[in-house]
Scaffold this active site. Structure first.
Site, mmCIF file in Angstrom:
data_model
loop_
_atom_site.group_PDB
_atom_site.id
_atom_site.type_symbol
_atom_site.label_atom_id
_atom_site.label_comp_id
_atom_site.label_asym_id
_atom_site.label_seq_id
_atom_site.Cartn_x
_atom_site.Cartn_y
_atom_site.Cartn_z
ATOM 1 N N SER A 3 0.841 -1.202 0.000
ATOM 2 C CA SER A 3 0.000 0.000 0.000
ATOM 3 C C SER A 3 0.867 1.239 0.000
ATOM 4 C CB SER A 3 -0.889 -0.002 1.252
ATOM 5 O OG SER A 3 -1.533 1.248 1.430
ATOM 6 N N TYR A 42 -1.759 -0.865 10.585
ATOM 7 C CA TYR A 42 -1.910 -1.323 9.203
ATOM 8 C C TYR A 42 -0.718 -0.880 8.358
ATOM 9 C CZ TYR A 42 -3.954 -1.471 4.457
ATOM 10 O OH TYR A 42 -4.191 -1.689 3.123
#
Length: 292
Positions: free
Chosen positions: A187, A200
Site C-alpha cells: 500500500s 496497518y
C-alpha cells in the site's frame, strides 16, 4: 477497446454519500458501486492454463484480480471469510462466466493450519500453483492514535496481513513451478503512513521488505516475487473501517479513489510472462502520490 479518458473524470469523484457498514463490509450497499471490470476488462490469453490462488478474492481488489485472471485464461481458487459467502458467490460467478474454474474457500488465514490446508487443497485440485496473490488484509481506523489500538486489534492486523502471507507463501513455494510468481498487496501506507492507520501501515511496510527479500531467495528457482502498492481504492473495507468516507480519495493528485478494476491489470502484468525480467519490484498505483 477502452477509449482514452481524462483520468480524473473516468470514475466517480468525491464527495460520496455518507455510509457506514460493519466489518468486513459488503459490495451491494456501497454508493457508488465499485467497478471490478465487469463491463470493461478484456482478456487476451496472457494467463492461459495458469492456476492461481488469490486471498481475499470475494470483493474489492481481490475480486477484480480474480475476474481479470479468469478472463486471461486462469483457473482461480480464492479465499473469503464466512460472513462473505454472498460476495464469494458473485466472484465465483464472474470467474465461471469467463469459462474458468472457480474454487471459493472459506479460510481465516490468521491460523497456520488453515494456511497449510488451503495450499493442500489448491494443489489437490490444480496439481500446482502458478500464481499466489497475497491480497487479504485487515485494517481499522483509530483516529485517537496508538493509545486506542488494542492488543486484540494489533494482533489481528499482524496475523492477517503478515502471518497469513508468510505461511501461505512458505507452504506454496514447493508447489510453484519455474516461471511462477508470488504477488503481494502492499500500500501507499508503506511509504506515507496515515496516523489513524498506524498498525496497518506498519504491516504494509513489512510487506515491501518481505517482497524484496523473498525475491532474491526464490529467483534461483525461477520464481518471481513482486508487489502492488495501491493508493486509496473504493472497496467494502472503506465504509467498514473508516469513520468518514465522504472525501475518501480526494487527497490523491488524481482527486478520487481508484476503482478495483484499475488495480487488476498490474497483477495480470506481474503474473504474465511479459514480466519475466521483473522481480523484487513494487508497482506503485497511488493516483499520483509522489513516493520515495
Amino acid at each position: 477497446m477502452a477509449q482514452p479518458q481524462h483520468p480524473t473524470h473516468q470514475h466517480p469523484q468525491p464527495d460520496f454519500p455518507s455510509q457506514d457498514q460493519p466489518h468486513p463490509g459488503w459490495t451491494g450497499p456501497m454508493d457508488p458501486p465499485p467497478d471490478h471490470g465487469e463491463g470493461s476488462y478484456r482478456g487476451s490469453g496472457r494467463l492461459a492454463d495458469r492456476k492461481a490462488v488469490v486471498t481475499g478474492g470475494d470483493s474489492g481488489i481481490g475480486r477484480a484480480v480474480c475476474l481479470a485472471f479468469a478472463r486471461e485464461g486462469a483457473d482461480v481458487l480464492f479465499t473469503y471469510l464466512e460472513d462473505e459467502k454472498d460476495e464469494a458467490r458473485e466472484t465465483a460467478r464472474l470467474v465461471e462466466e469467463a469459462g474458468q474454474r472457480a474454487l471459493p474457500v472459506a479460510c481465516d488465514i490468521r491460523e497456520e493450519d488453515n494456511c497449510r490446508a488451503l495450499v493442500d487443497q489448491a494443489v489437490g485440485e490444480f496439481g500446482r500453483i502458478d500464481v499466489l496473490v497475497n491480497n487479504a488484509a485487515y485494517q481499522m481506523s483509530q483516529p485517537d492514535g496508538i493509545e486506542a489500538i488494542s492488543t486484540e486489534q494489533f494482533d489481528r492486523v499482524l496475523r492477517t496481513n503478515l502471518y497469513g502471507m508468510f505461511w501461505l507463501t512458505k507452504f506454496a513455494v514447493p508447489h510453484i513451478p519455474e516461471g511462477g510468481s508470488v504477488i503481494n498487496s502492499t500500500s501507499v501506507q508503506a511509504y506515507k503512513p496515515s496516523p489513524h492507520l498506524l498498525d496497518y501501515a506498519m504491516t504494509k511496510g513489512a510487506i515491501v521488505t518481505f517482497t524484496q527479500g523473498l525475491a532474491q531467495t526464490l529467483i534461483d528457482r525461477g520464481i518471481r516475487v513482486n508487489a502492488v502498492a495501491p493508493g486509496p481504492v473504493w472497496t467494502p473495507l472503506i465504509p467498514a473501517t473508516m469513520p468518514d468516507t465522504a472525501e475518501f480519495g480526494k487527497q490523491s493528485p488524481i482527486g478520487r479513489p481508484a476503482q478495483p478494476a484499475e488495480m487488476a491489470p498490474a497483477y495480470v502484468f506481474l503474473a504474465s510472462q511479459e514480466a519475466s525480467f521483473i522481480t523484487a519490484e513494487i508497482v506503485n498505483a497511488t493516483g499520483g502520490t509522489p513516493l520515495p
